[in-house]
Design an enzyme around this catalytic site. Structure first.
Site, PDB file in Angstrom:
ATOM      1  N   LYS A  60     -28.655 -24.545 -41.556  1.00  0.00           N
ATOM      2  CA  LYS A  60     -28.550 -26.132 -41.234  1.00  0.00           C
ATOM      3  C   LYS A  60     -28.756 -26.813 -42.753  1.00  0.00           C
ATOM      4  O   LYS A  60     -29.263 -27.689 -42.834  1.00  0.00           O
ATOM      5  CB  LYS A  60     -29.438 -26.212 -40.186  1.00  0.00           C
ATOM      6  CG  LYS A  60     -29.629 -25.562 -38.855  1.00  0.00           C
ATOM      7  CD  LYS A  60     -28.052 -25.105 -38.400  1.00  0.00           C
ATOM      8  CE  LYS A  60     -27.214 -26.175 -37.928  1.00  0.00           C
ATOM      9  NZ  LYS A  60     -25.947 -25.563 -37.778  1.00  0.00           N
ATOM     10  N   THR A  63     -24.248 -24.831 -45.105  1.00  0.00           N
ATOM     11  CA  THR A  63     -23.478 -23.397 -45.305  1.00  0.00           C
ATOM     12  C   THR A  63     -22.031 -23.619 -45.003  1.00  0.00           C
ATOM     13  O   THR A  63     -21.174 -23.124 -45.721  1.00  0.00           O
ATOM     14  CB  THR A  63     -24.305 -22.444 -44.356  1.00  0.00           C
ATOM     15  OG1 THR A  63     -25.651 -22.899 -44.199  1.00  0.00           O
ATOM     16  CG2 THR A  63     -23.942 -21.042 -44.602  1.00  0.00           C
ATOM     17  N   THR A  64     -21.638 -24.068 -43.823  1.00  0.00           N
ATOM     18  CA  THR A  64     -20.334 -24.489 -43.505  1.00  0.00           C
ATOM     19  C   THR A  64     -19.487 -25.201 -44.587  1.00  0.00           C
ATOM     20  O   THR A  64     -18.483 -24.593 -44.730  1.00  0.00           O
ATOM     21  CB  THR A  64     -20.370 -25.388 -42.202  1.00  0.00           C
ATOM     22  OG1 THR A  64     -21.266 -24.676 -41.358  1.00  0.00           O
ATOM     23  CG2 THR A  64     -18.885 -25.161 -41.447  1.00  0.00           C
ATOM     24  N   HIS A 127     -28.523 -15.638 -45.073  1.00  0.00           N
ATOM     25  CA  HIS A 127     -29.579 -16.842 -45.141  1.00  0.00           C
ATOM     26  C   HIS A 127     -31.020 -15.762 -45.505  1.00  0.00           C
ATOM     27  O   HIS A 127     -31.985 -16.496 -45.464  1.00  0.00           O
ATOM     28  CB  HIS A 127     -29.776 -16.890 -43.548  1.00  0.00           C
ATOM     29  CG  HIS A 127     -28.673 -18.055 -42.983  1.00  0.00           C
ATOM     30  ND1 HIS A 127     -28.166 -19.065 -43.778  1.00  0.00           N
ATOM     31  CD2 HIS A 127     -27.936 -17.813 -41.977  1.00  0.00           C
ATOM     32  CE1 HIS A 127     -27.445 -19.483 -43.057  1.00  0.00           C
ATOM     33  NE2 HIS A 127     -27.036 -19.044 -41.833  1.00  0.00           N
ATOM     34  N   ARG A 149     -31.418 -28.393 -48.524  1.00  0.00           N
ATOM     35  CA  ARG A 149     -31.399 -29.784 -47.966  1.00  0.00           C
ATOM     36  C   ARG A 149     -32.784 -30.177 -47.612  1.00  0.00           C
ATOM     37  O   ARG A 149     -33.587 -29.382 -47.506  1.00  0.00           O
ATOM     38  CB  ARG A 149     -30.610 -29.745 -46.714  1.00  0.00           C
ATOM     39  CG  ARG A 149     -30.375 -30.888 -46.011  1.00  0.00           C
ATOM     40  CD  ARG A 149     -29.552 -30.782 -44.728  1.00  0.00           C
ATOM     41  NE  ARG A 149     -28.837 -31.832 -44.060  1.00  0.00           N
ATOM     42  CZ  ARG A 149     -28.313 -31.985 -43.084  1.00  0.00           C
ATOM     43  NH1 ARG A 149     -28.308 -31.133 -42.243  1.00  0.00           N
ATOM     44  NH2 ARG A 149     -27.808 -33.155 -42.509  1.00  0.00           N
ATOM     45  N   SER A 157     -31.471 -31.002 -37.897  1.00  0.00           N
ATOM     46  CA  SER A 157     -30.288 -30.279 -37.619  1.00  0.00           C
ATOM     47  C   SER A 157     -30.552 -28.963 -37.016  1.00  0.00           C
ATOM     48  O   SER A 157     -29.838 -28.578 -36.129  1.00  0.00           O
ATOM     49  CB  SER A 157     -29.445 -29.963 -39.119  1.00  0.00           C
ATOM     50  OG  SER A 157     -28.300 -29.318 -38.910  1.00  0.00           O
ATOM     51  N   TYR A 218     -27.659 -30.332 -50.798  1.00  0.00           N
ATOM     52  CA  TYR A 218     -26.790 -30.923 -49.994  1.00  0.00           C
ATOM     53  C   TYR A 218     -26.387 -32.520 -50.359  1.00  0.00           C
ATOM     54  O   TYR A 218     -25.393 -33.152 -50.349  1.00  0.00           O
ATOM     55  CB  TYR A 218     -27.325 -30.965 -48.414  1.00  0.00           C
ATOM     56  CG  TYR A 218     -26.397 -31.293 -47.472  1.00  0.00           C
ATOM     57  CD1 TYR A 218     -25.355 -30.652 -46.954  1.00  0.00           C
ATOM     58  CD2 TYR A 218     -26.529 -32.541 -46.919  1.00  0.00           C
ATOM     59  CE1 TYR A 218     -24.566 -31.198 -46.055  1.00  0.00           C
ATOM     60  CE2 TYR A 218     -25.723 -32.960 -45.669  1.00  0.00           C
ATOM     61  CZ  TYR A 218     -24.977 -32.192 -45.245  1.00  0.00           C
ATOM     62  OH  TYR A 218     -24.072 -32.703 -44.379  1.00  0.00           O
ATOM     63  N   LYS A 285     -23.318 -34.894 -37.721  1.00  0.00           N
ATOM     64  CA  LYS A 285     -22.880 -36.035 -38.508  1.00  0.00           C
ATOM     65  C   LYS A 285     -22.985 -35.762 -39.820  1.00  0.00           C
ATOM     66  O   LYS A 285     -22.829 -36.610 -40.579  1.00  0.00           O
ATOM     67  CB  LYS A 285     -24.007 -37.260 -37.766  1.00  0.00           C
ATOM     68  CG  LYS A 285     -23.796 -37.669 -36.401  1.00  0.00           C
ATOM     69  CD  LYS A 285     -24.606 -38.929 -36.062  1.00  0.00           C
ATOM     70  CE  LYS A 285     -24.180 -39.565 -34.817  1.00  0.00           C
ATOM     71  NZ  LYS A 285     -25.370 -40.289 -34.164  1.00  0.00           N
ATOM     72  N   GLY A 286     -23.903 -34.919 -40.013  1.00  0.00           N
ATOM     73  CA  GLY A 286     -24.051 -34.392 -41.594  1.00  0.00           C
ATOM     74  C   GLY A 286     -24.891 -35.864 -42.465  1.00  0.00           C
ATOM     75  O   GLY A 286     -24.177 -35.774 -43.514  1.00  0.00           O
TER      76      GLY A 286
HETATM   77  P1  A3P Z   1     -26.153 -32.213 -39.077  1.00  0.00           P
HETATM   78  O1  A3P Z   1     -26.785 -31.294 -38.179  1.00  0.00           O
HETATM   79  O2  A3P Z   1     -27.227 -33.104 -39.915  1.00  0.00           O
HETATM   80  O3  A3P Z   1     -25.100 -32.892 -38.526  1.00  0.00           O
HETATM   81  P2  A3P Z   1     -25.130 -25.295 -41.682  1.00  0.00           P
HETATM   82  O4  A3P Z   1     -23.667 -25.473 -41.966  1.00  0.00           O
HETATM   83  O5  A3P Z   1     -25.678 -24.811 -42.567  1.00  0.00           O
HETATM   84  O6  A3P Z   1     -25.156 -24.835 -40.249  1.00  0.00           O
HETATM   85  O7  A3P Z   1     -25.487 -26.990 -41.867  1.00  0.00           O
HETATM   86  C1  A3P Z   1     -24.999 -27.743 -40.741  1.00  0.00           C
HETATM   87  C2  A3P Z   1     -24.997 -29.159 -41.232  1.00  0.00           C
HETATM   88  O8  A3P Z   1     -23.996 -29.304 -41.992  1.00  0.00           O
HETATM   89  C3  A3P Z   1     -24.950 -30.075 -39.982  1.00  0.00           C
HETATM   90  O9  A3P Z   1     -25.622 -31.348 -40.383  1.00  0.00           O
HETATM   91  C4  A3P Z   1     -23.437 -30.429 -40.206  1.00  0.00           C
HETATM   92  O10 A3P Z   1     -22.894 -31.602 -39.648  1.00  0.00           O
HETATM   93  C5  A3P Z   1     -23.011 -30.170 -41.522  1.00  0.00           C
HETATM   94  N1  A3P Z   1     -21.805 -30.001 -42.075  1.00  0.00           N
HETATM   95  C6  A3P Z   1     -20.945 -29.328 -41.526  1.00  0.00           C
HETATM   96  N2  A3P Z   1     -19.740 -29.095 -42.204  1.00  0.00           N
HETATM   97  C7  A3P Z   1     -19.857 -30.279 -43.237  1.00  0.00           C
HETATM   98  C8  A3P Z   1     -19.107 -30.509 -44.365  1.00  0.00           C
HETATM   99  N3  A3P Z   1     -17.853 -30.203 -44.328  1.00  0.00           N
HETATM  100  N4  A3P Z   1     -19.451 -31.394 -45.091  1.00  0.00           N
HETATM  101  C9  A3P Z   1     -20.732 -31.963 -44.899  1.00  0.00           C
HETATM  102  N5  A3P Z   1     -21.383 -31.653 -43.942  1.00  0.00           N
HETATM  103  C10 A3P Z   1     -21.259 -30.468 -43.087  1.00  0.00           C
END
Ligand code: A3P
Length: 322
Positions: A60, A63-64, A127, A149, A157, A218, A285-286
């Site tokens: 969170k 990563t994505t 992780h 982050r 998150s 982030y 929402k990021g």
């Molecule tokens: P929120 O939960 O605040 O919306 P991870 O990928 O490490 O699991 O982190 C998830 C967080 O990254 C989530 O935040 C998600 O919305 C956000 N996120 C996912 N894809 C993203 C992207 N392409 N750009 C920016 N933030 C992203």
């Protein structure tokens, strides 16, 4: 990360529960029981190549996003036609596999999966904190990209994500539950945490060995995506050419990998790579500072000890004011 491995082990008396899943303290971090075998096998069998790129993060923290960016940076020559890009049909987590969840999934210790034939550079994610990483990651010339982050948004998150996985379906993220988990989080009891140990482990290594570990925030990536992308591409040995910089290649990558764009991709809306709750759980929402909508000032104060520990270690966020 997601609960893709269904082999949940029963809790023992030393376990702590994380939204219905037992975790135990292992080699200095909190590990979900269901992936402890995977982690053992990963630690024992993974052989890093000098050309590997390992994305490291706490869950969170972005990563994505980083998976999408790294995959796109490396493969940009093959997909100059963005309409045919794999990110439009495949979730980023399938394009860059998580070592302890996907690569060594359900492995039995004696039969490591065959990922050695993947052409280089191989992109993987983990992780696991820095210290318990397999030795070959530390001693080879492979590179590590770490993203952190701010803990407030990271905590929210975590909650928003894990509440969806909770085996007691229908449970709501009300104030009582949030307080219970805030207490755990601030005591370090969170998957792959403590938060500050995770962050400091990679941060210290990035200071000692900046050629090896790139430390990203982030919030910084959100504020200045272009300069961060250039730095990332250079670090992983795939810099943008002058032509690319002058054209709109960097902007196209930023757009393709944006949350707004990936959220609307069908596989990210309805795919099931993440099991029962689906891939959509990865895209929220990021926001930076979104935690203000959830936490009271007195709840936020609970982070003080953690922030103090970061400060004492000499760390402060460059792009986030706490
Ligand atoms: P929120 O939960 O605040 O919306 P991870 O990928 O490490 O699991 O982190 C998830 C967080 O990254 C989530 O935040 C998600 O919305 C956000 N996120 C996912 N894809 C993203 C992207 N392409 N750009 C920016 N933030 C992203």
């Amino acid at each position: 990360m997601a609960a893709t491995n269904t082999k949940t082990q029963p809790p023992s008396k030393d376990d702590e529960m994380w939204f219905g899943f037992p975790m135990h303290f292992y080699q200095g971090f909190w590990l979900e029981n269901m992936i402890s075998e995977n982690v053992d096998t990963f630690q024992t069998h993974f052989q890093a190549n000098d050309t590997d790129i390992i994305l490291a993060s706490l869950p969170k923290t972005g990563t994505t996003w980083l998976k999408s960016l790294l995959f796109t940076i490396f493969n940009r020559k093959f997909y100059s036609d963005v309409s045919k890009h794999p990110l439009l049909t495949t979730t980023p987590h399938e394009l860059v596999l998580q070592l302890e969840f996907d690569v060594y999934k359900n492995s039995l210790g004696c039969n490591p999966p065959n990922h050695t034939e993947i052409p280089s550079p191989r992109l993987f994610a983990t992780h696991i904190p820095y210290l318990p990483l397999p030795e070959s990651i530390k001693t080879s010339k492979c590179k590590i990209v770490y993203v952190c982050r701010n803990p407030f948004d990271n905590f929210i998150s975590f909650c928003n994500y894990w509440i969806q996985f909770n085996i007691n379906e229908g449970i709501k993220l009300d104030i009582d539950l949030m307080e219970e988990y805030l207490d755990k989080y601030c005591k370090g009891i969170v998957p792959f945490g403590p938060y500050e140990d995770h962050l400091l482990g990679y941060w210290k290594e990035s200071l000692k060995n900046p050629e090896k570990v790139l430390f990203l925030e982030y919030e910084g990536m959100k504020k200045e995506p272009k300069s961060h992308l250039k730095r990332l591409a250079e670090f992983v040995g795939c810099p943008f050419s002058e032509e690319e910089e002058e054209g709109n290649v960097i902007d196209e990558i930023i757009e393709l990998c944006s949350l707004k764009n990936l959220k609307e991709v069908e596989v990210n809306k309805s795919g099931k790579f993440f099991g029962r709750v689906g891939n959509k759980a990865l895209f929220g929402k990021g926001e930076v500072g979104g935690w203000n909508n959830y936490l009271t000032p007195s709840m936020a104060k609970q982070f003080d000890q953690m922030l103090q520990k970061l400060k004492e270690a000499g760390f402060s966020f460059t792009h986030y004011k706490t």
